[in-house]
Enzyme design. Structure first.
Site, short mmCIF file in Angstrom:
data_model
loop_
_atom_site.label_atom_id
_atom_site.label_comp_id
_atom_site.label_asym_id
_atom_site.label_seq_id
_atom_site.Cartn_x
_atom_site.Cartn_y
_atom_site.Cartn_z
N VAL A 36 -5.81 3.97 -2.17
CA VAL A 36 -3.83 3.79 -1.43
C VAL A 36 -4.72 3.51 -0.02
O VAL A 36 -6.19 3.58 0.54
CB VAL A 36 -3.68 5.39 -0.95
N GLU A 37 -3.69 2.94 1.08
CA GLU A 37 -4.05 1.73 2.14
C GLU A 37 -4.76 2.87 2.87
O GLU A 37 -4.61 2.23 3.86
CB GLU A 37 -2.83 1.45 2.41
N GLN A 38 -3.67 4.04 2.58
CA GLN A 38 -4.32 5.24 4.34
C GLN A 38 -5.55 4.90 3.89
O GLN A 38 -6.49 5.71 5.06
CB GLN A 38 -3.86 6.32 3.99
N GLY A 39 -6.67 4.54 2.96
CA GLY A 39 -8.04 4.70 2.76
C GLY A 39 -9.03 4.84 2.24
O GLY A 39 -10.04 4.77 1.92
N MET A 55 -8.27 2.19 8.17
CA MET A 55 -7.26 1.78 7.52
C MET A 55 -7.45 -0.07 7.57
O MET A 55 -7.26 -0.66 6.90
CB MET A 55 -6.05 2.08 7.77
#
Length: 527
Positions: A327-330, A354
């Site tokens: 996910v883009e939150q890392g 991020m």
């Protein structure tokens, strides 16, 4: 200020002047600096200061009214919002910050999440803004609105530039006067570690941008420790960048949830001990059908919405194959959480900051993404950042879809109260959703269908009753659920739908109990 000072949340709030541009972290329930934001709102309630703030937030901080950035949603306190995403309450009642945007009470911009993190880098380095292709063909383009969300918003933050005959977008730098960041532990020198955080967010670049702008950095942490007791490799923000530290012993990893070591990497749990969310038939069918588009060994990004439920179905039904989700939150690997916990993953194999993760997303060097969608038109363009009165923002959607080779959209055919069942080998629509998601034309899209075609991206749109693909001449119907006929679909879509020559029936196994349709079991064990 020079050097880090331990202060109360009230004292920290006093460091924010009227008219300041304030950047802060948080992603829905994840990593919210609740104590400082609450104190800031209380200060305004008492004194009327600080007033006229500009808020800069790549992700929404809070998941409902009364949490996170909602403390600042007071008349006169806010002048402008520059956002990657807005609070999505999941109800018909929007968050107060969102209502203020929709009612034209504050200036408001929506920019891609990755762009906002990378723009902080440019500010931190003193460079003249961010030049990128991300945003071309979308509502962020100057000719398509420039990311402005209401009539009150007039200043241009985005412009065209040409380099070697190619068009790019330039996002103008936004100096940061105050950065409110969050970590787990601070030592006596103000060094910040994040061992209990489920996402590293962009706290370092946010702090750097504030210091480069001559601003102040406020860090909220859970605990204080002695000088030299944090491993230097565990320090995420050096104390030399931190002006004030607020210790909040009641700080929560996810808002209103107990601490889970399996989200931060301090512990792991067996996959079979996961508490998985309930899913209705439509959601499960869509997730199962999406699995058929994914291959072993792939690195797959998941976005907020029904796509985030794919790991749940994999865990329950397909325990044999291997692929990695991120996910883009890392967080990479493990099982990403859906719903309000989106942004955190159980048993992640790694957690990356991020801005660096968006470098990878912008490259398109991963295999596929599975995303939710709001509206789609005849050209296959998608509008996801705002649908009617629901303003969620684009988040990382634009960054993610800008170059990835394979896009799988996951969403119900209609939204708002849809009810379905499967009987006698037929899908039955018991109650149609209130909101039509197929529209004739989207003038300012979140993803341009024609541009995706020109880039050579393969795009599939999966619903519980039909599957569509993006073809060179537009959106094409490729599959129908058992019991759903072509004329019914045509009647529900307000444009002449293209029909694939090989139109066929969706696998009936997708609709059966807890069956295992498609290519077989898939493991969500971290790679």
């Amino acid at each position: 200020m020079t050097g880090s000072v331990f202060v109360s949340s009230t004292e920290a709030a006093a460091l924010v002047p009227s008219g300041a541009t304030v950047a802060f972290c948080g992603s829905a329930k994840v990593g919210v600096p609740e104590a400082v934001l609450n104190a800031l709102g209380q200060r305004f309630g008492r004194s009327g200061e600080p007033a006229g703030l500009t808020l800069y937030f790549p992700v929404e901080s809070g998941d409902r009214r009364g949490v996170g950035m909602e403390h600042l949603a007071q008349p006169g306190m806010l002048r402008r919002l520059v956002a990657g995403a807005f609070i999505f309450t999941g109800t018909r009642q929007p968050a107060e910050t969102t209502r203020m945007v929709l009612d034209n009470e504050v200036e408001a911009y929506n920019l891609p999440m990755g762009v906002m993190y990378h723009l902080l880098r440019e500010v931190a380095a003193g460079r003249p803004g961010l030049i990128t292709r991300v945003g071309l063909g979308t509502f962020v383009e100057p000719d398509l609105g420039g990311g402005k969300l209401n009539a009150r918003t007039t200043e241009d933050l985005v412009e065209y530039v040409e380099i070697a005959g190619e068009r790019f977008l330039r996002y103008r730098p936004i100096p940061i006067d105050v950065a409110i960041i969050r970590g787990t532990t601070a030592d006596e020198d103000g060094n910040i570690s994040m061992e209990r955080e489920a996402s590293l967010q962009g706290v370092l670049v946010m702090a750097q941008a504030a210091k480069a702008s001559g601003g102040v950095v406020i860090a909220e942490v859970m605990r204080r420790t002695g000088r030299g007791t944090i491993n230097p490799q565990a320090v995420r923000v050096p104390g030399m960048l931190v002006d004030a530290v607020v210790v909040n012993p009641d700080q929560q990893q996810l808002v209103d949830e107990p601490y889970r070591p399996s989200l931060s990497g301090e512990g792991r749990i067996p996959v079979d001990e996961l508490v998985l969310p309930e899913m209705n038939l439509a959601a499960r069918v869509i997730a199962r059908r999406a699995i058929q588009e994914l291959s072993d060994g792939w690195n797959v990004n998941l976005g907020f919405g029904l796509g985030a439920y794919i790991p749940t179905v994999l865990t329950q039904e397909f325990p044999g194959r291997r692929m990695a989700f991120f996910v883009e939150q890392g967080a990479a690997g493990g099982v990403p959480l859906p719903g309000g916990g989106f942004g955190a993953s159980v048993n992640p194999s790694s957690i990356v900051e991020m801005p660096s993760w968006f470098d990878f997303l912008d490259s398109g060097a991963f295999d596929a993404t599975c995303l939710g969608w709001g509206e789609v038109d005849a050209e296959g363009s998608v509008r996801n950042h705002q649908v009617g009165a629901v303003l969620s923002g684009c988040g990382g959607f634009i960054d993610i879809t800008s170059r990835v080779p394979r896009i799988v959209y996951c969403g119900t055919f209609t939204a708002g109260g849809l009810q379905t069942t499967f009987q006698d080998g037929r899908l039955i629509i018991q109650k149609e959703g209130r909101h039509q998601k197929f529209v004739p034309h989207i003038s300012a899209p979140t993803m341009s269908g024609p541009m995706a075609t020109a880039r050579g991206q393969r795009v599939t749109y999966i619903t519980e009753r039909a599957v569509f693909e993006l073809r060179p001449d537009g959106l094409a119907l490729c599959e129908l659920a058992p019991g759903i006929d072509l004329e019914t679909i045509r009647d529900l879509i307000p444009f002449d739908i293209l029909v694939a020559d090989d139109l066929h029936t969706m696998d009936p196994g997708l609709f059966a109990g807890n069956g295992t349709p498609g290519p077989g079991p898939v493991s969500v064990a971290a790679r």
